[in-house]
Design a protein around this motif. Structure first.
Motif, PDB file in Angstrom:
ATOM      1  N   THR A   1       0.793  -1.134  -0.012  1.00  0.00           N
ATOM      2  CA  THR A   1       0.053   0.009  -0.312  1.00  0.00           C
ATOM      3  C   THR A   1       0.834   1.018  -0.050  1.00  0.00           C
ATOM      4  N   ALA A   2       2.055   1.260   0.735  1.00  0.00           N
ATOM      5  CA  ALA A   2       3.080   2.266   0.676  1.00  0.00           C
ATOM      6  C   ALA A   2       3.532   2.836  -0.544  1.00  0.00           C
ATOM      7  N   ARG A   3       3.896   1.695  -1.240  1.00  0.00           N
ATOM      8  CA  ARG A   3       4.608   1.878  -2.588  1.00  0.00           C
ATOM      9  C   ARG A   3       3.510   2.162  -3.577  1.00  0.00           C
ATOM     10  N   ALA A   4       2.061   1.812  -3.456  1.00  0.00           N
ATOM     11  CA  ALA A   4       1.178   2.267  -4.446  1.00  0.00           C
ATOM     12  C   ALA A   4       1.001   3.861  -4.182  1.00  0.00           C
ATOM     13  N   ALA A   5       0.981   4.203  -2.855  1.00  0.00           N
ATOM     14  CA  ALA A   5       0.631   5.657  -2.553  1.00  0.00           C
ATOM     15  C   ALA A   5       1.888   6.553  -3.007  1.00  0.00           C
ATOM     16  N   SER A   6       3.147   6.019  -2.864  1.00  0.00           N
ATOM     17  CA  SER A   6       4.407   6.641  -3.279  1.00  0.00           C
ATOM     18  C   SER A   6       4.265   6.914  -4.970  1.00  0.00           C
ATOM     19  N   LEU A   7       4.013   5.968  -5.483  1.00  0.00           N
ATOM     20  CA  LEU A   7       3.860   6.048  -7.007  1.00  0.00           C
ATOM     21  C   LEU A   7       2.984   7.036  -7.250  1.00  0.00           C
ATOM     22  N   LYS A   8       2.005   7.210  -6.674  1.00  0.00           N
ATOM     23  CA  LYS A   8       0.846   8.632  -6.867  1.00  0.00           C
ATOM     24  C   LYS A   8       1.494   9.643  -6.202  1.00  0.00           C
ATOM     25  N   GLY A   9       2.371   9.761  -5.708  1.00  0.00           N
ATOM     26  CA  GLY A   9       2.683  11.056  -5.139  1.00  0.00           C
ATOM     27  C   GLY A   9       2.357  11.411  -3.893  1.00  0.00           C
ATOM     28  N   LYS A  10       1.685  10.363  -3.112  1.00  0.00           N
ATOM     29  CA  LYS A  10       1.113  10.528  -1.743  1.00  0.00           C
ATOM     30  C   LYS A  10       1.974   9.983  -0.853  1.00  0.00           C
TER      31      LYS A  10
END
Length: 347
Positions: free
Chosen positions: A155-164
């Motif tokens: 979940t953290a990686r997915a958020a990082s890729l979205k700039g979150k």
């Protein structure tokens, strides 16, 4: 002159997803070797395929994702010893099939109708790395990571890729609360700290990640990048060489090695490293041209320098690095003309 730490960090995040996929292989129960089946009804055909290495050999235990046109993952499979995977009962429509192995990823788009389909994917990895270990091997330390911690990291990686990044940091905190010695989570947290210019914090996390899992290749690669930005080039080279031994098919290793060698004035060895990076990169990565041009400049090879700069500008015509590339182009042109005039005068 090369792209920002934040930009490089996003590439590292995207390409490191494969290390997490390796963990899932050993934790999930597949319904049959080489693939996973849909449980839902109404799907009418099957999609099969193979994943081959750069030396044309089948790759085992590669994660293969079936994604819809919006990029959402519908199902995942893992290749068997013959490099084969299968998705059964797939609806008609347009899909992306994405294969991930270690730090490398490749994909192919396929349109399904009511007839079975088959595809072949090729990855820029060798079937047997130079250290003799399996290309898809995973460290002993990774076996110990609880599933809930891995889910938080996903979940953290997915958020990082979205700039979150704030959201990513919250999930990383949860992952590390569950398992404090989670090297992959510490590495991602270090990348986020690089983005916020907290280099001491990033180094501390990376040192901890390496201490917790001395085989975490990505931690060495990111550490090498940090050391390059701190102009600690000898330390960067030693760290990156360790990363290369663990992940010999990672293009980022050779890219960072090339940068470090240029800073030390070792232009020809730098070019060799950059050529490796260019050969292994999943798609053309424009900053490689820019860094190669810097090496050409050090060798007074102005014609090749200008060629590399032009290739960069063709792909990246805007932005601060592009303005710098144009200045380099003007300088190379001027030096080239001066050299030609001097050569003519000697005649």
């Amino acid at each position: 002159m090369v792209r920002s730490a934040a930009g490089f960090a996003l590439v590292l995040i995207a390409l490191s997803i494969g290390s997490l996929a390796q963990l899932d292989l050993y934790q999930q129960q597949q319904q049959r070797p080489g693939g996973a089946m849909f449980a839902s009804r109404g799907m009418s055909t099957s999609l099969t395929g193979t994943v081959m290495s750069a030396d044309n050999r089948p790759l085992k235990d590669v994660q293969v994702d079936l994604r819809d046109a919006n990029g959402s993952t519908l199902n995942s499979a893992y290749t068997n010893a013959a490099g084969m995977f299968e998705f059964s009962q797939v609806n008609s429509g347009l899909y992306d099939v994405v294969a991930t192995s270690g730090l490398e990823q490749t994909h192919q788009r396929v349109e399904m109708d009511r007839m079975p389909a088959s595809i072949n994917l090729r990855m820029a990895v060798r079937s047997t790395p130079s250290d003799g270990n399996s290309a898809n091997s995973m460290s002993v330390a990774q076996y110990r990571v609880p599933a809930k911690a891995r889910d938080e990291l996903k979940t953290a990686r997915a958020a990082s890729l979205k700039g979150k990044n704030a959201e990513a940091e919250k999930h990383l905190a949860k992952a590390l609360e569950i398992y404090p010695k989670y090297a992959d989570a510490l590495t991602l947290r270090a990348i986020l700290k690089m983005d916020s210019n907290d280099r001491p914090g990033a180094v501390a996390d990376l040192q901890q990640a390496i201490q917790d899992d001395e085989n975490c290749a990505l931690a060495y690669i990111v550490m090498g990048s940090v050391l390059n930005t701190e102009q600690k080039f000898d330390d960067a080279i030693r760290t990156l060489q360790r990363g290369e031994a663990l992940s010999p098919d990672s293009w980022q290793v050779y890219f960072e090695l090339g940068k470090a060698l240029i800073a030390k004035g070792q232009y020809e060895p730098a070019l060799r490293q950059l050529e490796k990076a260019q050969a292994l990169a999943p798609r053309d990565y424009p900053p490689i041209h820019l860094v190669k041009a810097r090496a050409m400049m050090g060798l007074n090879n102005y014609s090749d320098e200008m060629a590399e700069l032009q290739q960069y500008l063709d792909k990246e015509p805007q932005g601060v690095p592009s303005a710098q590339a144009r200045k380099m182009m003007d300088q190379a042109r001027a030096f080239s003309e001066t050299s030609q005039k001097a050569a003519s005068a000697e005649k």
